[in-house]
Write a protein that holds these residues in place. Structure first.
Motif: not given
Length: 272
Positions: A106-107, A130-139
C-alpha cells in the motif's frame, strides 16, 4: 517491486478468483470478492491484490484507486485456517518476486487510494485501511484488532497505525482488542469521513470527483516523496524536497497547470 511493468501490462487478460476490478475514467476500482469467507486474506487473494495494485502503480491511465469489498464485512483479516493448513490453490496471477507485505504494498502505490468501508474491519484488514490516503466508512462499520485473543499480535498493523495515531492509542488498540465505531475511528484519524450506509457510494463518488480536479502527476510525486522522506535524515530532507520541486516544475502537468492559470481556464491534465 513485486511485479515488473511488463508483467502487469497484460493485467486485463487475467481472470481473478477473489477480486473484481474495473477501470473507468482513470479510476481503478478493486473489490474484495470473497464474501462467503468475510473477505479473509488467503494467499491467492493476497497475490491478486499485489498484482492489481502493482498494475495500478505502473499504469499511467490509472490516476486513483477505490478499494472496496463485497458482502457485509470489509475484511476479516488473514485467513488463519488457510495459513495453518497450508491450503494451496491454483495460481491466478504470476508469482510475486518476493512474499507480499501488505503494508509495503500500500505504501508503494504512490497514487490516491480511497477505502470504501461498508462493514467491519478486523486484524490484517487494517493494513488495507491504514494504507489508503482516504477512508470513507459507513457509520455502522466497526474496526477491531482481536489478535491477542488468539495468542497473536498485530505486528504489521501496529507499524501501519503508528503512521496515523499516537503510540499509546495504537498500543491500547493492540493490547485490549477494543472495537472502534466509525465515529471513534474518525476521531483517531483512521477514517476520513463516515456517512450513513445508503450514502456511502455518493460520498466516495464525490471524493473521486474532488481528487480528479487536480494534477495526477503532482499527487503521485507528493505521495512518493512522503514515503521516501522516512528514509532521509532530517538534515537532508529540505534539500531533497527542493530538488523534488525543481523536478516537478518540468512535468507536462505543471506546465499545463501554469498555462491554465494564466489563461483563466480549467486545466487538461495528462498525468505526466
Amino acid at each position: 517491486m513485486l511485479y515488473t511493468p511488463d508483467q502487469t501490462a497484460a493485467f486485463s487478460t487475467y481472470s481473478l478468483r477473489y477480486l473484481q476490478t474495473t477501470l473507468a475514467d482513470h479510476v481503478l476500482t478493486v473489490t474484495l470478492n470473497r464474501p462467503e469467507k468475510k473477505n479473509a486474506l488467503n494467499p491467492t487473494l493476497i497475490n491478486e491484490l499485489a498484482f492489481s495494485l502493482t498494475y495500478a502503480h505502473h499504469e499511467k491511465d490509472v490516476w486513483l484507486i477505490v478499494l472496496a469489498a463485497a458482502g457485509d464485512t470489509f475484511c476479516a483479516g488473514m485467513d488463519l485456517k488457510s495459513l495453518s493448513n497450508g491450503e494451496v490453490e491454483p495460481t491466478t496471477v504470476p508469482e510475486p518476486a518476493e512474499p507480499v507485505k501488505l503494508g509495503e504494498l500500500m505504501a508503494g502505490l504512490h497514487k490516491p487510494c480511497i477505502g470504501r468501508i461498508q462493514g467491519p474491519v478486523y486484524a490484517g484488514g487494517f493494513l488495507l485501511v491504514g494504507g489508503c490516503t482516504h477512508v470513507v466508512a459507513a457509520e455502522s462499520a466497526t474496526f477491531s484488532l482481536p489478535e491477542v485473543k488468539r495468542g497473536l499480535f498485530p505486528f504489521q498493523v501496529m507499524a501501519s497505525l503508528l503512521e496515523i495515531m499516537p503510540a499509546r492509542t495504537v498500543l491500547d488498540l493492540c493490547l485490549r482488542a477494543r472495537t472502534l465505531s466509525a465515529s471513534e475511528a474518525h476521531q483517531l484519524g483512521l477514517v476520513t469521513e463516515f456517512v450513513k450506509k445508503e450514502d456511502l457510494d455518493a460520498a466516495v463518488s464525490q471524493l473521486v470527483t474532488d481528487l480528479k480536479k487536480y494534477s495526477p502527476a503532482a499527487m503521485q510525486a507528493g505521495l512518493r516523496a512522503y514515503q521516501q522522506l522516512k528514509a532521509i535524515p532530517r538534515a537532508e530532507q529540505q534539500a531533497y524536497l527542493h530538488e523534488q520541486f525543481r523536478q516537478i516544475q518540468q512535468t507536462a502537468d505543471a506546465k499545463e497547470g501554469m498555462a491554465a492559470f494564466l489563461e483563466k481556464r480549467p486545466p487538461n491534465w495528462l498525468g505526466e
